[in-house]
Design a protein around this motif. Structure first.
Motif, PDB file in Angstrom:
ATOM      1  N   LEU A 406      -5.842  -2.105   2.247  1.00  0.00           N
ATOM      2  CA  LEU A 406      -4.778  -1.444   3.001  1.00  0.00           C
ATOM      3  C   LEU A 406      -3.519  -2.283   2.846  1.00  0.00           C
ATOM      4  N   GLY A 413       2.760   2.295   6.905  1.00  0.00           N
ATOM      5  CA  GLY A 413       1.349   1.945   7.031  1.00  0.00           C
ATOM      6  C   GLY A 413       0.578   2.832   7.984  1.00  0.00           C
ATOM      7  N   HIS A 416      -2.223   4.845   6.633  1.00  0.00           N
ATOM      8  CA  HIS A 416      -3.574   4.296   6.480  1.00  0.00           C
ATOM      9  C   HIS A 416      -4.552   4.997   7.425  1.00  0.00           C
ATOM     10  N   VAL A 433     -12.993  -4.955   3.747  1.00  0.00           N
ATOM     11  CA  VAL A 433     -11.618  -4.482   3.864  1.00  0.00           C
ATOM     12  C   VAL A 433     -10.681  -5.677   3.735  1.00  0.00           C
ATOM     13  N   GLY A 435      -6.555  -6.481   4.233  1.00  0.00           N
ATOM     14  CA  GLY A 435      -5.318  -5.920   4.748  1.00  0.00           C
ATOM     15  C   GLY A 435      -4.161  -6.876   4.636  1.00  0.00           C
ATOM     16  N   SER A 436      -2.982  -6.322   4.356  1.00  0.00           N
ATOM     17  CA  SER A 436      -1.762  -7.108   4.294  1.00  0.00           C
ATOM     18  C   SER A 436      -0.722  -6.449   5.177  1.00  0.00           C
ATOM     19  N   GLY A 439      -1.168  -3.150   7.091  1.00  0.00           N
ATOM     20  CA  GLY A 439      -2.544  -2.871   6.676  1.00  0.00           C
ATOM     21  C   GLY A 439      -3.534  -3.803   7.340  1.00  0.00           C
ATOM     22  N   ALA A 440      -3.117  -5.056   7.586  1.00  0.00           N
ATOM     23  CA  ALA A 440      -3.978  -6.015   8.276  1.00  0.00           C
ATOM     24  C   ALA A 440      -4.188  -5.597   9.721  1.00  0.00           C
ATOM     25  N   ALA A 443      -6.461  -2.467   9.770  1.00  0.00           N
ATOM     26  CA  ALA A 443      -7.807  -2.863   9.335  1.00  0.00           C
ATOM     27  C   ALA A 443      -8.547  -3.602  10.436  1.00  0.00           C
ATOM     28  N   ILE A 510      -7.623 -11.028   5.739  1.00  0.00           N
ATOM     29  CA  ILE A 510      -6.225 -10.735   6.039  1.00  0.00           C
ATOM     30  C   ILE A 510      -5.338 -11.653   5.205  1.00  0.00           C
TER      31      ILE A 510
END
Length: 696
Positions: A406, A413, A416, A433, A435-436, A439-440, A443, A510
C-alpha cells in the motif's frame, strides 16, 4: 572412517549407485579397489571454484550444493546433489578447472575416485565412458537452454520443545498437513521417539494432539537399508505420508548417522517434518543441526521455564555456530491459557527474539479428523486463530505467499480502502503487508482487525473540511506546520491503542525514511502508532520524528511503493497499489475546473442571505488568491518525483492497481466515499489477474 572405508562397505556403496549398478560383479569390485570413502561435515567446501580436477565424487549420503561465486563474492546457485548422484565429472572429462564450488549442506559421506584411478577405470570399463559422456552432454545442454536441473532441494524442518506440555507434536502434525494443503507438494511427517517412550502408546491431552498407534522400527536397524526404511512408511495419495521411528539414546553411533536418515527421506519428499522428542540428547542435537529449519516451541507459564528455554537456545546456537540465525531458528511461545506476558519481556528473559505466540487450541475448534490404523489427529478450523496461524507459516515455508503493498499519497491513499474491500469480498489471501505513509496507516488498521468498511467509517469522521481541523495542531513552522500529536492521539484512542507489531494478524512492515542517514527504515517492532507516526511525516507539513541521531520523515519520499521490501522477505507474488497521480491524471484534470466554477456559482445563488453570499464569495476568492500555497507546492513537487520512483518500483510487482485520481487533491481527506470507490473500481478491473496470480 575405518568401518566406512572397509572393502566390503565400498562394494555395497557402489552397488547402490545407478551408474555402477548394472556393472558385473568383477567390475564393481574393481571400482571398490580404486576408490575411497570420505566424510564431510555440514558447511565443508568439498572442492572450490577454480581448483584443478582431482576426482569423481559420488554421494553416498547427505546433500551437496554447487554454486558460482560472482565478482562481488556473492553466491549464484547452480546445482544440487543428493544420494546416488555424482559431481566433478565435467572437470575430469574436459581437464578444465572446476567452474563451481561444491559445499556439503549436511554431514555427507562420499565415495571418491582419484583422477588417475578414474581414467584407469574408464580404460578397463569402456561403457562407463559412454555413460559419463552422456551426462556431460546433458548438463551442457541444460546450461545452454537454461532448462531445469535435478529436482530442487527439499526442506527438512525439525520441530522441538524441551517442554512436554508445549504442544510441539501437535504443531508439527498440523504444519505437515498445512504444507501439503497449501503447496500441493509431497510431505512426510516423521515421529522420532526414544525406544523407552515408544513402548507407551501416546494419549492425546487435547483432541487436536496426534496419536501414533504404532511405535515403528528401531532406527539403527534400518539406517543402511533405504528400501527397508521406505517399507515402514504409511503412504497416502491425497495426504501426507507418515513414519514413526524409535531409537536407543545410548547408541552413540546414531549421532554420526542421523544425517543419512533425514537426507534419505528428503530425496523423495519436498518437505520432511521431523517431530523430535522432548529430551535434549545427542541424537536430538544432531537432528537439529542437520535440519534446514528449526521450529522451537517454548512453554513459559512457569518461571523456571525461562532458564531452561535460555539454556536450550544457547545449546542450539553452540551446535549450529555460523549457521545459527533467526532465519533458521524460529522460536515460538506455546499459547497456553493464562499466559499473557508481553513479547518484549519474553525476548529479554530468553535472550532471543520470539517470532510469534501459538494461539490456544479450543476443543470446540476441532472440526475434522484424519484417522488410519497407523495414526490419528484432529484439526482446528482453518478460520480459527490456530488454523490461520498454521496456514500462514505453511505458506511462508512453501514459498506461495502473496504480498500486498500500500503506497503513499496523502488523501489519495483512501483509495486503499476500496482495494481492501475487494480483496476481502473475493477472499484473496494476503500473507504480508508493507505500507508507506498513508498506506502504512491504513495497513496497520487492517492487519489488527478492522475490515475495509470499518476503516471507511472511521475515515468518515472527517467528512467535512471543518472536521479535519480537529487533527490540525499548528506549531511554530520550524520543521513543519503541524506537530502530529493530535493524529497520534486520535489513532491511539480509536483503534491502535498500545498495539504492537506482534498484535498484527498478518505480518506488517512499515517504511519510513531517515533524513540524517539518507536511508530507508523498515519498521517491524514496537508500538504500531509510533511507526505510523514516523511514516506519515510529510516534509513541510508535519514535523519529523527525531530520535537519537535520526530525523525520520515520510516513508514515501524515497520509497513511495516499497515492493522491494516484500521481495527481500522472499514473497514470490506481489500486488502493489499505487495511488499517486500519474501525468495522465493531471492532464485529464485540466478539463474539470470549468465544471467546478459552475458548481460554485450555483452554491452562491443558493445562499439565503446577503451576509452568506458575501462570506462565501470572500472565502472562494481568498482560496484562489492563496492557491497554490507553499504547502501545496511542496507536496505536489514531492508527489511528482514519487510517481516516477513508484513506476520503477512497480516493475517488481506482479499486479499493479492504479486508481483514477484525476481531479482529486492530496489534502481532500473529506472525499472518503469517492476515493474509496475509485480504489474499488481499479481493483475490480484487475481482479482476474489477481486471482490468476494467487492460484498459479
Amino acid at each position: 572412517m575405518t568401518s566406512l572405508n572397509s572393502y566390503f562397505k565400498r562394494v555395497n556403496f557402489i552397488r547402490q549407485f545407478p551408474v555402477f549398478s548394472q556393472l558385473s560383479w568383477l567390475e564393481q569390485h574393481r571400482i571398490a579397489l580404486l576408490s575411497e570413502v570420505c566424510e564431510f561435515r555440514k558447511g565443508d567446501i568439498i572442492r572450490a571454484q577454480g581448483e584443478p580436477p582431482d576426482a569423481l565424487y559420488c554421494l553416498i549420503s547427505g546433500r551437496v550444493q554447487a554454486f558460482l561465486v560472482d565478482e562481488s563474492g556473492g553466491r549464484i546457485h547452480a546445482d544440487f546433489f543428493r544420494r546416488g548422484m555424482y559431481f566433478g565429472i565435467i572437470s575430469l572429462l574436459t581437464g578444465q578447472p572446476h567452474s563451481l564450488t561444491f559445499e556439503a549442506i549436511n554431514d555427507s559421506v562420499i565415495l571418491r575416485i582419484q583422477k588417475d584411478r578414474f581414467h584407469e577405470v574408464l580404460k578397463g570399463i569402456p561403457q562407463l565412458g559412454l555413460e559419463f559422456s552422456q551426462t556431460l552432454s546433458q548438463r551442457i545442454r541444460r546450461n545452454i537452454l537454461h532448462e531445469d536441473k535435478s529436482r530442487a532441494a527439499g526442506m527438512i524442518i525439525a520441530v522441538y520443545s524441551p517442554f512436554k506440555e508445549a504442544g510441539s507434536s501437535t504443531y508439527a502434525t498440523h504444519l505437515a498437513f498445512a504444507l501439503k494443503r497449501e503447496s500441493g507438494r509431497s510431505v512426510i511427517l516423521v515421529n522420532l521417539r526414544s525406544a523407552a517412550a515408544a513402548e507407551t502408546p501416546s494419549v492425546p491431552s487435547v483432541s487436536a494432539a496426534p496419536q501414533w498407534r504404532q511405535s515403528g522400527p528401531l532406527l539403527e536397524n534400518i539406517l543402511n537399508e533405504p528400501d527397508k526404511l521406505k517399507s515402514y512408511i504409511d503412504h497416502h495419495a491425497d495426504a501426507i505420508d507418515l513414519l514413526s521411528v524409535c531409537f536407543d539414546p545410548q547408541d552413540t553411533a546414531l549421532t554420526q548417522q542421523i544425517s543419512a536418515f533425514v537426507t534419505e527421506l528428503e530425496g523423495d519428499y519436498d518437505f520432511v517434518v521431523v517431530d523430535l522428542p522432548n529430551e535434549m540428547d545427542d541424537v536430538v542435537i544432531k537432528a537439529l543441526s542437520q535440519s534446514d529449519n528449526i521450529h522451537l516451541i517454548l512453554s513459559l507459564h512457569r518461571q523456571e521455564n525461562f532458564q531452561l528455554a535460555r539454556d536450550v537456545i544457547y545449546k542450539i546456537e553452540e551446535e549450529l555456530k555460523a549457521n545459527f540465525s533467526s532465519q533458521k531458528v524460529r522460536v515460538m511461545v506455546s499459547g497456553i491459557r493464562g499466559t499473557d506476558i508481553p513479547f518484549e519481556e519474553i525476548n529479554n528473559r530468553v535472550d532471543y527474539e520470539i517470532s510469534a505466540k501459538l494461539p490456544f487450541i479450543d476443543v470446540s475448534d476441532c472440526e475434522k479428523t484424519f484417522e488410519t490404523a497407523y495414526f490419528r489427529t484432529s484439526f482446528p478450523a482453518e478460520t480459527s486463530p490456530y488454523g490461520r496461524f498454521i496456514k500462514a507459516v505453511a505458506r511462508q515455508i512453501s514459498g506461495v505467499r502473496v504480498g500486498l503493498v500500500l503506497g503513499g499519497g496523502a488523501a489519495f491513499g483512501l483509495a486503499h480502502i476500496g482495494v481492501l474491500r475487494v480483496l476481502e469480498e473475493e477472499h484473496i489471501p494476503v500473507d504480508m503487508v508493507v505500507g508507506s505513509s498513508i498506506g502504512a496507516l491504513i495497513a496497520s488498521l487492517w492487519v489488527t482487525g478492522m475490515n475495509a468498511d470499518a476503516i471507511a467509517q472511521m475515515a468518515r469522521e472527517f467528512g467535512t473540511q471543518r472536521a479535519m481541523l480537529r487533527l490540525f495542531d499548528p506549531v511554530v513552522p520550524k520543521s513543519g506546520l503541524m506537530g502530529g500529536r493530535l493524529i497520534k492521539s486520535w489513532l491511539k484512542k480509536r483503534h491502535l491503542a498500545e498495539k504492537t507489531f506482534y498484535d498484527a494478524t498478518i505480518p506488517l512492515k512499515i517504511v519510513a525514511y531517515d533524513l540524517q542517514k539518507r536511508q530507508d527504515l523498515i519498521l517491524d517492532s514496537g508500538l504500531l502508532v509510533e511507526a505510523v507516526r514516523k511514516s506519515i511525516s510529510i516534509p513541510g507539513i508535519m514535523e519529523p520524528v527525531q530520535e537519537k541521531n535520526q530525523v525520520i520523515i515520510d516513508g514515501g519520499v524515497l520509497n513511495p511503493l516499497p515492493t522491494n521490501v516484500l521481495r527481500e522477505q522472499g514473497i514470490s507474488k506481489v500486488i502493489a497499489v499505487n495511488v499517486l497521480q500519474s501525468p495522465e491524471d493531471v492532464i485529464r484534470a485540466q478539463d474539470i475546473p470549468h465544471g467546478q466554477a459552475l458548481k460554485r456559482r450555483k452554491q452562491l445563488r443558493d445562499k439565503k442571505s446577503v451576509f452568506g453570499f458575501i462570506t462565501r464569495n470572500m472565502h472562494l476568492n481568498l482560496k484562489e488568491a492563496l492557491s497554490p500555497n507553499i504547502s501545496d507546492i511542496i507536496v505536489k513537487s514531492l508527489m511528482a518525483s514519487e510517481y516516477m520512483i513508484s513506476q520503477s518500483s512497480a516493475e517488481l510487482a506482479d499486479v499493479v492497481i492504479h486508481p483514477d485520481m484525476a481531479g482529486a487533491q492530496w489534502y481532500e481527506f473529506f472525499k472518503v466515499d469517492l476515493l474509496v470507490q475509485q480504489g474499488e473500481t481499479a481493483a475490480r478491473a484487475v481482479l482476474k489477474d489477481i486471482k490468476n496470480l494467487c492460484s498459479g
